[in-house]
Design an enzyme around this catalytic site. Sequence first.
Site, PDB file in Angstrom:
ATOM      1  N   GLY A 126      -5.793  -2.545  -1.452  1.00  0.00           N
ATOM      2  CA  GLY A 126      -6.164  -2.750  -0.062  1.00  0.00           C
ATOM      3  C   GLY A 126      -6.598  -1.483   0.645  1.00  0.00           C
ATOM      4  O   GLY A 126      -7.098  -1.541   1.767  1.00  0.00           O
ATOM      5  N   ASP A 127      -6.421  -0.343  -0.002  1.00  0.00           N
ATOM      6  CA  ASP A 127      -6.769   0.924   0.630  1.00  0.00           C
ATOM      7  C   ASP A 127      -8.245   0.939   1.029  1.00  0.00           C
ATOM      8  O   ASP A 127      -9.120   0.626   0.204  1.00  0.00           O
ATOM      9  CB  ASP A 127      -6.485   2.064  -0.339  1.00  0.00           C
ATOM     10  CG  ASP A 127      -6.847   3.406   0.249  1.00  0.00           C
ATOM     11  OD1 ASP A 127      -6.014   3.975   0.971  1.00  0.00           O
ATOM     12  OD2 ASP A 127      -7.979   3.876   0.012  1.00  0.00           O
ATOM     13  N   SER A 128      -8.527   1.318   2.263  1.00  0.00           N
ATOM     14  CA  SER A 128      -9.906   1.221   2.744  1.00  0.00           C
ATOM     15  C   SER A 128     -10.817   2.202   2.020  1.00  0.00           C
ATOM     16  O   SER A 128     -11.971   1.895   1.745  1.00  0.00           O
ATOM     17  CB  SER A 128      -9.958   1.444   4.247  1.00  0.00           C
ATOM     18  OG  SER A 128      -9.586   2.760   4.553  1.00  0.00           O
TER      19      SER A 128
ATOM     20  N   LEU B 262     -10.383   3.343  -1.082  1.00  0.00           N
ATOM     21  CA  LEU B 262     -10.576   2.816  -2.436  1.00  0.00           C
ATOM     22  C   LEU B 262     -11.642   1.722  -2.430  1.00  0.00           C
ATOM     23  O   LEU B 262     -12.564   1.722  -3.252  1.00  0.00           O
ATOM     24  CB  LEU B 262      -9.250   2.268  -2.981  1.00  0.00           C
ATOM     25  CG  LEU B 262      -9.309   1.534  -4.318  1.00  0.00           C
ATOM     26  CD1 LEU B 262      -9.849   2.426  -5.421  1.00  0.00           C
ATOM     27  CD2 LEU B 262      -7.925   0.999  -4.685  1.00  0.00           C
TER      28      LEU B 262
ATOM     29  N   TRP C 102       0.836  -1.205   0.000  1.00  0.00           N
ATOM     30  CA  TRP C 102       0.000   0.000   0.000  1.00  0.00           C
ATOM     31  C   TRP C 102       0.873   1.259   0.000  1.00  0.00           C
ATOM     32  O   TRP C 102       0.690   2.164  -0.812  1.00  0.00           O
ATOM     33  CB  TRP C 102      -0.939  -0.005   1.221  1.00  0.00           C
ATOM     34  CG  TRP C 102      -1.784   1.218   1.323  1.00  0.00           C
ATOM     35  CD1 TRP C 102      -2.975   1.437   0.707  1.00  0.00           C
ATOM     36  CD2 TRP C 102      -1.476   2.415   2.054  1.00  0.00           C
ATOM     37  NE1 TRP C 102      -3.442   2.704   1.012  1.00  0.00           N
ATOM     38  CE2 TRP C 102      -2.553   3.320   1.826  1.00  0.00           C
ATOM     39  CE3 TRP C 102      -0.417   2.819   2.881  1.00  0.00           C
ATOM     40  CZ2 TRP C 102      -2.589   4.596   2.412  1.00  0.00           C
ATOM     41  CZ3 TRP C 102      -0.458   4.091   3.445  1.00  0.00           C
ATOM     42  CH2 TRP C 102      -1.530   4.956   3.205  1.00  0.00           C
TER      43      TRP C 102
END
Length: 304
Positions: free
Chosen positions: A251-253, A255, A232
């Site tokens: 994995g970005d929340s 996104l 990330w």
Amino acid sequence: MNNALLTLPLPTHFSFKECLWFLDRNFDECLYRVKEGGVERIIDVDGHPLLVRITGDEQQLSIHSLDGAFTARSRKVVSDYVTHWFDLKRDLAPFYQLLQQDKRLAYMVQDFEGLRLMGIPDVYEALCWCIIGQQINLPFAYKLKRRLVEGYGISMQHNGTTYHQLPAYETLAQISTADFKAMQFSTSKGQYLVNVARAFADGQLSLAQLEALPDMTARQQLLTSIKGIGTWSANYVLMKCLRDGAAIPFGDSGLNAALLSHGIISDKKDTQGILRFFKPFAGWESYLVFYLWRSLSKVTVPGK
DNA sequence: CACCAGGCGATTT
DNA sequence: AAATCGCATGGT
């Protein structure tokens, strides 16, 4: 001629209001200040702090030195910095064509017209911010950054206002676990920051070294070789600092939240679905991520 | 008390 | 390579 003023012409599809909205979206940012329709911050010129104020209109960005006249050197450094920060060299037309072709995203061309992927020109700052922001909510992340900057950074006064810079990496490298704990950093976050600071202090990492590598894969490998920089963070740095159009912070929340809310995926773990979605945006993946982040705040820019 | 937040490293499959 | 797990630390 005004020796304390520098202007930069603007490309088409540029909205200073949209960019300023991003810079001022209700977070307690401590490395710049949005005030009276402009943004102010310290820019490092060969180790010397230079305080500038940036405003914009339809034609150009105006950069005022609040610290005396520009020199030829500071003019160049500041010009390069702001050009990177606001991504002035990019033609967004191809990106907007791609957005138009996806019914779920076409509204962005109107709603976010002229929003630039706001960068972090300083790679050390980008890496520190990644680590601070890992796995915690953004308001808390900004709190931590402010504690670090006010506790160990460099500051200057101007007209009764304090402006800050990050601690030098030599300083950061010597902060103890206990001192990090006192600022409510987790043990690992503190250690990761020290790892990054040491990499710079020891000469193992620099912007020049990253740029000298042949491709983005090699750059990602160098970044993730530092303990604390994972997939990330590496992609975040490629996106915001090295301007890799294809970088995606997997994995970005935020996104994931945007992909879910647009009905693009129905499960965060649908890796294949995410890759399929990004496929037509080859070279513009990072811009798409930035616009998806923008979509999470439905607040529109006044006057648009 | 759960569950989440701009994840990471280590371990297991 | 891909999935899972334990981990810090505060916010809601």
